[in-house]
Design an enzyme around this catalytic site. Structure first.
Site, PDB file in Angstrom:
ATOM      1  N   TYR A  13       0.826  -1.223   0.000  1.00  0.00           N
ATOM      2  CA  TYR A  13       0.000   0.000   0.000  1.00  0.00           C
ATOM      3  C   TYR A  13       0.861   1.275   0.000  1.00  0.00           C
ATOM      4  CZ  TYR A  13      -3.440   3.284   2.098  1.00  0.00           C
ATOM      5  OH  TYR A  13      -4.261   4.350   2.384  1.00  0.00           O
ATOM      6  N   LYS A  88       1.896  -6.181   9.260  1.00  0.00           N
ATOM      7  CA  LYS A  88       1.400  -4.995   9.978  1.00  0.00           C
ATOM      8  C   LYS A  88       0.056  -5.162  10.701  1.00  0.00           C
ATOM      9  CE  LYS A  88      -1.178  -3.219   6.081  1.00  0.00           C
ATOM     10  NZ  LYS A  88      -1.622  -2.112   5.279  1.00  0.00           N
ATOM     11  N   SER A 128       5.960   3.431  13.387  1.00  0.00           N
ATOM     12  CA  SER A 128       4.524   3.604  13.585  1.00  0.00           C
ATOM     13  C   SER A 128       4.263   4.378  14.870  1.00  0.00           C
ATOM     14  CB  SER A 128       3.909   2.201  13.667  1.00  0.00           C
ATOM     15  OG  SER A 128       2.659   2.228  14.289  1.00  0.00           O
ATOM     16  N   TYR A 153       3.321  -6.556  17.132  1.00  0.00           N
ATOM     17  CA  TYR A 153       3.629  -5.722  15.966  1.00  0.00           C
ATOM     18  C   TYR A 153       4.303  -4.423  16.407  1.00  0.00           C
ATOM     19  CZ  TYR A 153       2.931  -2.117  12.484  1.00  0.00           C
ATOM     20  OH  TYR A 153       3.148  -1.058  11.642  1.00  0.00           O
ATOM     21  N   LYS A 157       8.369  -2.700  15.960  1.00  0.00           N
ATOM     22  CA  LYS A 157       8.767  -1.353  15.530  1.00  0.00           C
ATOM     23  C   LYS A 157       9.697  -0.730  16.566  1.00  0.00           C
ATOM     24  CE  LYS A 157       6.576  -1.333  11.634  1.00  0.00           C
ATOM     25  NZ  LYS A 157       7.318  -1.527  10.380  1.00  0.00           N
ATOM     26  N   ASN A 202      -9.687  -4.871   8.823  1.00  0.00           N
ATOM     27  CA  ASN A 202      -9.780  -4.492  10.238  1.00  0.00           C
ATOM     28  C   ASN A 202      -9.767  -2.991  10.426  1.00  0.00           C
ATOM     29  OD1 ASN A 202      -9.474  -7.198  11.337  1.00  0.00           O
ATOM     30  ND2 ASN A 202      -7.403  -7.075  10.483  1.00  0.00           N
ATOM     31  N   LEU A 204     -10.471   1.130   9.758  1.00  0.00           N
ATOM     32  CA  LEU A 204     -11.712   1.890   9.635  1.00  0.00           C
ATOM     33  C   LEU A 204     -12.104   2.245   8.190  1.00  0.00           C
ATOM     34  CD1 LEU A 204     -14.019   3.327  11.149  1.00  0.00           C
ATOM     35  CD2 LEU A 204     -12.575   5.372  11.203  1.00  0.00           C
ATOM     36  N   ARG A 235      -8.229   9.596  16.163  1.00  0.00           N
ATOM     37  CA  ARG A 235      -6.996   9.194  15.476  1.00  0.00           C
ATOM     38  C   ARG A 235      -6.546  10.311  14.548  1.00  0.00           C
ATOM     39  NH1 ARG A 235      -7.512   5.977  18.794  1.00  0.00           N
ATOM     40  NH2 ARG A 235      -7.461   3.697  18.699  1.00  0.00           N
ATOM     41  N   ARG A 299     -13.415  -1.811  21.263  1.00  0.00           N
ATOM     42  CA  ARG A 299     -12.591  -2.908  20.738  1.00  0.00           C
ATOM     43  C   ARG A 299     -11.415  -3.089  21.699  1.00  0.00           C
ATOM     44  NH1 ARG A 299      -9.958  -2.263  14.729  1.00  0.00           N
ATOM     45  NH2 ARG A 299      -8.769  -0.649  15.791  1.00  0.00           N
ATOM     46  N   GLY A 301      -7.966  -3.355  23.354  1.00  0.00           N
ATOM     47  CA  GLY A 301      -6.644  -2.892  22.910  1.00  0.00           C
ATOM     48  C   GLY A 301      -6.628  -1.497  22.319  1.00  0.00           C
TER      49      GLY A 301
HETATM   50  P1  NAD Z   1       1.508  -3.668   3.049  1.00  0.00           P
HETATM   51  O1  NAD Z   1       1.218  -4.971   3.716  1.00  0.00           O
HETATM   52  O2  NAD Z   1       0.523  -3.135   2.086  1.00  0.00           O
HETATM   53  O3  NAD Z   1       2.931  -3.724   2.342  1.00  0.00           O
HETATM   54  C1  NAD Z   1       4.014  -4.440   2.876  1.00  0.00           C
HETATM   55  C2  NAD Z   1       4.683  -5.143   1.712  1.00  0.00           C
HETATM   56  O4  NAD Z   1       5.841  -5.841   2.192  1.00  0.00           O
HETATM   57  C3  NAD Z   1       3.782  -6.183   1.060  1.00  0.00           C
HETATM   58  O5  NAD Z   1       3.752  -5.950  -0.324  1.00  0.00           O
HETATM   59  C4  NAD Z   1       4.450  -7.524   1.384  1.00  0.00           C
HETATM   60  O6  NAD Z   1       4.280  -8.468   0.358  1.00  0.00           O
HETATM   61  C5  NAD Z   1       5.890  -7.115   1.579  1.00  0.00           C
HETATM   62  N1  NAD Z   1       6.662  -7.980   2.500  1.00  0.00           N
HETATM   63  C6  NAD Z   1       6.365  -8.290   3.784  1.00  0.00           C
HETATM   64  N2  NAD Z   1       7.327  -9.079   4.297  1.00  0.00           N
HETATM   65  C7  NAD Z   1       8.253  -9.271   3.314  1.00  0.00           C
HETATM   66  C8  NAD Z   1       9.480  -9.966   3.229  1.00  0.00           C
HETATM   67  N3  NAD Z   1       9.961 -10.672   4.261  1.00  0.00           N
HETATM   68  N4  NAD Z   1      10.171  -9.937   2.064  1.00  0.00           N
HETATM   69  C9  NAD Z   1       9.708  -9.241   0.997  1.00  0.00           C
HETATM   70  N5  NAD Z   1       8.546  -8.562   1.013  1.00  0.00           N
HETATM   71  C10 NAD Z   1       7.829  -8.576   2.165  1.00  0.00           C
HETATM   72  O7  NAD Z   1       1.759  -2.611   4.248  1.00  0.00           O
HETATM   73  P2  NAD Z   1       1.773  -1.024   4.198  1.00  0.00           P
HETATM   74  O8  NAD Z   1       0.512  -0.520   4.781  1.00  0.00           O
HETATM   75  O9  NAD Z   1       2.206  -0.563   2.872  1.00  0.00           O
HETATM   76  O10 NAD Z   1       2.903  -0.735   5.288  1.00  0.00           O
HETATM   77  C11 NAD Z   1       4.238  -0.498   4.908  1.00  0.00           C
HETATM   78  C12 NAD Z   1       5.074  -0.283   6.155  1.00  0.00           C
HETATM   79  O11 NAD Z   1       4.538   0.811   6.900  1.00  0.00           O
HETATM   80  C13 NAD Z   1       5.107  -1.469   7.104  1.00  0.00           C
HETATM   81  O12 NAD Z   1       6.407  -1.564   7.658  1.00  0.00           O
HETATM   82  C14 NAD Z   1       4.108  -1.082   8.179  1.00  0.00           C
HETATM   83  O13 NAD Z   1       4.397  -1.689   9.402  1.00  0.00           O
HETATM   84  C15 NAD Z   1       4.319   0.406   8.244  1.00  0.00           C
HETATM   85  N6  NAD Z   1       3.149   1.135   8.764  1.00  0.00           N
HETATM   86  C16 NAD Z   1       1.943   0.978   8.145  1.00  0.00           C
HETATM   87  C17 NAD Z   1       0.834   1.659   8.655  1.00  0.00           C
HETATM   88  C18 NAD Z   1      -0.528   1.473   8.036  1.00  0.00           C
HETATM   89  O14 NAD Z   1      -1.518   1.768   8.699  1.00  0.00           O
HETATM   90  N7  NAD Z   1      -0.632   1.017   6.787  1.00  0.00           N
HETATM   91  C19 NAD Z   1       0.983   2.509   9.767  1.00  0.00           C
HETATM   92  C20 NAD Z   1       2.243   2.645  10.345  1.00  0.00           C
HETATM   93  C21 NAD Z   1       3.319   1.955   9.833  1.00  0.00           C
HETATM   94  C1  WQD Z   2      -9.239   3.416  13.742  1.00  0.00           C
HETATM   95  C2  WQD Z   2     -10.393   3.725  14.675  1.00  0.00           C
HETATM   96  C3  WQD Z   2     -11.242   1.863  15.927  1.00  0.00           C
HETATM   97  C4  WQD Z   2     -12.988  -0.404  12.662  1.00  0.00           C
HETATM   98  C5  WQD Z   2      -3.889   0.652  13.461  1.00  0.00           C
HETATM   99  C6  WQD Z   2      -2.665   0.113  14.152  1.00  0.00           C
HETATM  100  C7  WQD Z   2      -1.564   1.143  14.202  1.00  0.00           C
HETATM  101  C8  WQD Z   2      -1.279   1.702  12.802  1.00  0.00           C
HETATM  102  C9  WQD Z   2      -2.535   2.195  12.161  1.00  0.00           C
HETATM  103  C10 WQD Z   2       0.417   0.346  11.752  1.00  0.00           C
HETATM  104  C11 WQD Z   2     -10.266   3.030  16.021  1.00  0.00           C
HETATM  105  C12 WQD Z   2     -12.279   2.410  15.002  1.00  0.00           C
HETATM  106  C13 WQD Z   2     -12.326   0.575  13.381  1.00  0.00           C
HETATM  107  C14 WQD Z   2     -14.387  -0.553  12.825  1.00  0.00           C
HETATM  108  C15 WQD Z   2     -14.368   1.260  14.393  1.00  0.00           C
HETATM  109  N1  WQD Z   2      -0.779   0.691  11.914  1.00  0.00           N
HETATM  110  N2  WQD Z   2     -12.999   1.381  14.233  1.00  0.00           N
HETATM  111  N3  WQD Z   2     -15.014   0.298  13.682  1.00  0.00           N
HETATM  112  O1  WQD Z   2      -6.348   0.863  15.463  1.00  0.00           O
HETATM  113  O2  WQD Z   2      -5.961   3.351  15.096  1.00  0.00           O
HETATM  114  O3  WQD Z   2      -4.367   1.757  14.197  1.00  0.00           O
HETATM  115  O4  WQD Z   2      -3.523   1.142  12.160  1.00  0.00           O
HETATM  116  O5  WQD Z   2       1.402   0.712  12.297  1.00  0.00           O
HETATM  117  O6  WQD Z   2      -0.447   0.533  14.715  1.00  0.00           O
HETATM  118  O7  WQD Z   2      -3.019  -0.232  15.478  1.00  0.00           O
HETATM  119  O8  WQD Z   2      -6.612   1.889  13.143  1.00  0.00           O
HETATM  120  O9  WQD Z   2      -8.244   1.771  11.333  1.00  0.00           O
HETATM  121  O10 WQD Z   2      -8.112  -0.151  12.955  1.00  0.00           O
HETATM  122  O11 WQD Z   2      -9.039   2.011  13.731  1.00  0.00           O
HETATM  123  O12 WQD Z   2     -14.988   1.981  15.164  1.00  0.00           O
HETATM  124  O13 WQD Z   2     -15.020  -1.400  12.233  1.00  0.00           O
HETATM  125  O14 WQD Z   2     -11.598   3.214  14.092  1.00  0.00           O
HETATM  126  O15 WQD Z   2     -11.800   1.501  17.160  1.00  0.00           O
HETATM  127  O16 WQD Z   2     -10.705   3.925  16.982  1.00  0.00           O
HETATM  128  P1  WQD Z   2      -5.879   1.945  14.597  1.00  0.00           P
HETATM  129  P2  WQD Z   2      -8.010   1.303  12.716  1.00  0.00           P
END
Ligand code: NAD
Ligand code: WQD
Length: 344
Positions: A13, A88, A128, A153, A157, A202, A204, A235, A299, A301
């Site tokens: 993504y 993630k 994160s 998770y 980080k 999972n 929002l 958030r 929810r 956590g």
């Molecule tokens: P995503 O799952 O869409 O992308 C991660 C990509 O990494 C996937 O394409 C997957 O195939 C690849 N991948 C995973 N493990 C691998 C491995 N061992 N070797 C090669 N490829 C591998 O996730 P995203 O939302 O794009 O997130 C990217 C980064 O940002 C992650 O490190 C995630 O923890 C961090 N992050 C995401 C969010 C979020 O809400 N999306 C928030 C904070 C931090």
């Molecule tokens: C957002 C809000 C829910 C679904 C997660 C990870 C965090 C980071 C970002 C990677 C919350 C509420 C959700 C639903 C709802 N990722 N909600 N009904 O939990 O803030 O963060 O993603 O690093 O580490 O924890 O994101 O989109 O799951 O939830 O009311 O059906 O929406 O309770 O308040 P979150 P989320």
């Protein structure tokens, strides 16, 4: 001359949106390493549709050191790595913690070893806001101490950040930035690239989109008795293309040697706290009809509220959010409809 940047997780993504912004900056050539364990190679077709550029992917598990290092043997001109590749999902990390420690930390160890062995000058790491835990003082800035990780998770980080910092002693040749994202949402403004969420999302915004399009019959607001302005959680949502743009600006910062330390930390958030009910209200306006949701229990956590202070990134990286909540939802809605038409 353009610098070559290796993007791990570029089929995912945030990685795919970052490929687009890197290419469109005109300053970087890109290369991708993604095993597609959580994505599909077709993502790069969408990147090509938007940018006109075909990105080469090495379909390699980064935990497989020999296979990963071959990428560097074939490309001796990589100037920087943006390391997105990781698992993630918070809930999955609670169910399968070892899978998370192995993948997220094993892959990072190989990335850090490659930085040293192949003299990579710059590294950006996806961290994160979850590293802050359940903070009491808002907004969160980079000086806010880390709290207890609420899931494996988030712990990966925290450890990942420590691994990068500790490599500054044996490998001062690589300068690093740790980027702590808040809640990235939305899709490319064209609607032609976005998040391929799991069958049962999972998060929002993907859930709201599924309800809006009828894929899901109903959703639940998790908790309406929090100590917030309307009782639902707060958030800090920011547009995925803004996060992607921040990576280009972060790479510029390192390439231009504007950093003052070998490893610096930046928050990436919009700075605005938005409640779940406010997101639903905005979504109803954008999609043009009522959404079927019920008010439910908290929810487990979830923390009541978190939002960031991103003024450090604004000042030093010259980055600011271009898109607001309506843009985030409108782009996600375009993508939801594009998916229906184009991705089977
Ligand atoms: P995503 O799952 O869409 O992308 C991660 C990509 O990494 C996937 O394409 C997957 O195939 C690849 N991948 C995973 N493990 C691998 C491995 N061992 N070797 C090669 N490829 C591998 O996730 P995203 O939302 O794009 O997130 C990217 C980064 O940002 C992650 O490190 C995630 O923890 C961090 N992050 C995401 C969010 C979020 O809400 N999306 C928030 C904070 C931090
Ligand atoms: C957002 C809000 C829910 C679904 C997660 C990870 C965090 C980071 C970002 C990677 C919350 C509420 C959700 C639903 C709802 N990722 N909600 N009904 O939990 O803030 O963060 O993603 O690093 O580490 O924890 O994101 O989109 O799951 O939830 O009311 O059906 O929406 O309770 O308040 P979150 P989320």
């Amino acid at each position: 001359m353009k610098k070559k940047i290796l993007v791990t997780g570029g089929c995912g993504y945030i990685g795919s949106h970052t490929l687009i912004e890197l290419i469109e900056s005109g300053r970087y050539d890109v290369l991708c390493v993604d095993s597609c364990v959580r994505s599909t190679p077709e993502t790069l077709d969408r990147v090509k549709n938007i940018t006109g550029v075909e990105v080469k992917n090495y379909k390699v598990d980064i935990c497989d050191k020999d296979a990963f290092f071959k990428v560097f043997e074939e490309n001796d001109d990589i100037a920087g790595i943006i390391h997105f590749a990781a698992y993630k999902a918070v809930g999955e990390s609670v169910e399968q913690p070892l899978m998370y420690y192995r993948n997220n930390l094993g892959a990072l160890a190989n990335v850090l070893e490659a930085c040293q062995k192949y003299h990579i000058s710059h590294l950006l790491f996806s961290s994160s806001c979850s590293v802050y835990g359940d903070v009491k003082t808002l907004p969160v800035n980079e000086e806010t101490p880390m709290g207890e990780a609420f899931c494996p998770y988030a712990h990966t980080k925290q450890i990942g950040e420590a691994m990068i910092r500790s490599m500054q002693v044996p490998n001062p040749g690589t300068t690093s930035l740790i980027l702590r994202y808040f809640n990235p949402v939305g899709a490319h403004p064209s609607g032609m690239n976005g998040e391929l969420s799991p069958d049962k999302p999972n998060n929002l915004i993907p859930i709201i989109m599924h309800v809006a399009s009828g894929v899901l019959p109903q959703m639940t607001v998790f908790g309406t008795d929090y100590d917030t302005r309307d009782g639902s959680c707060i958030r800090d949502y920011l547009h995925v293309s803004d996060i992607a743009d921040a990576h280009v600006k972060a790479m510029d910062y390192l390439v231009e040697h504007r950093n003052t330390d070998g490893c610096e930390v930046f928050n990436l958030g919009s700075g605005n706290g938005v409640t779940v009910l406010e997101m639903l209200d905005a979504a109803e306006k954008v999609v043009g009809h009522r959404l079927n949701y019920v008010l439910g229990d908290r929810r487990p956590g979830d923390i009541p509220a978190i939002y960031g202070d991103s003024s450090k990134a604004e000042q030093l990286l010259h980055w600011h959010c271009r898109y607001n909540v309506d843009d985030m939802i409108a782009s996600a809605w375009k993508w939801e409809n594009y998916l229906k038409e184009n991705v089977k």
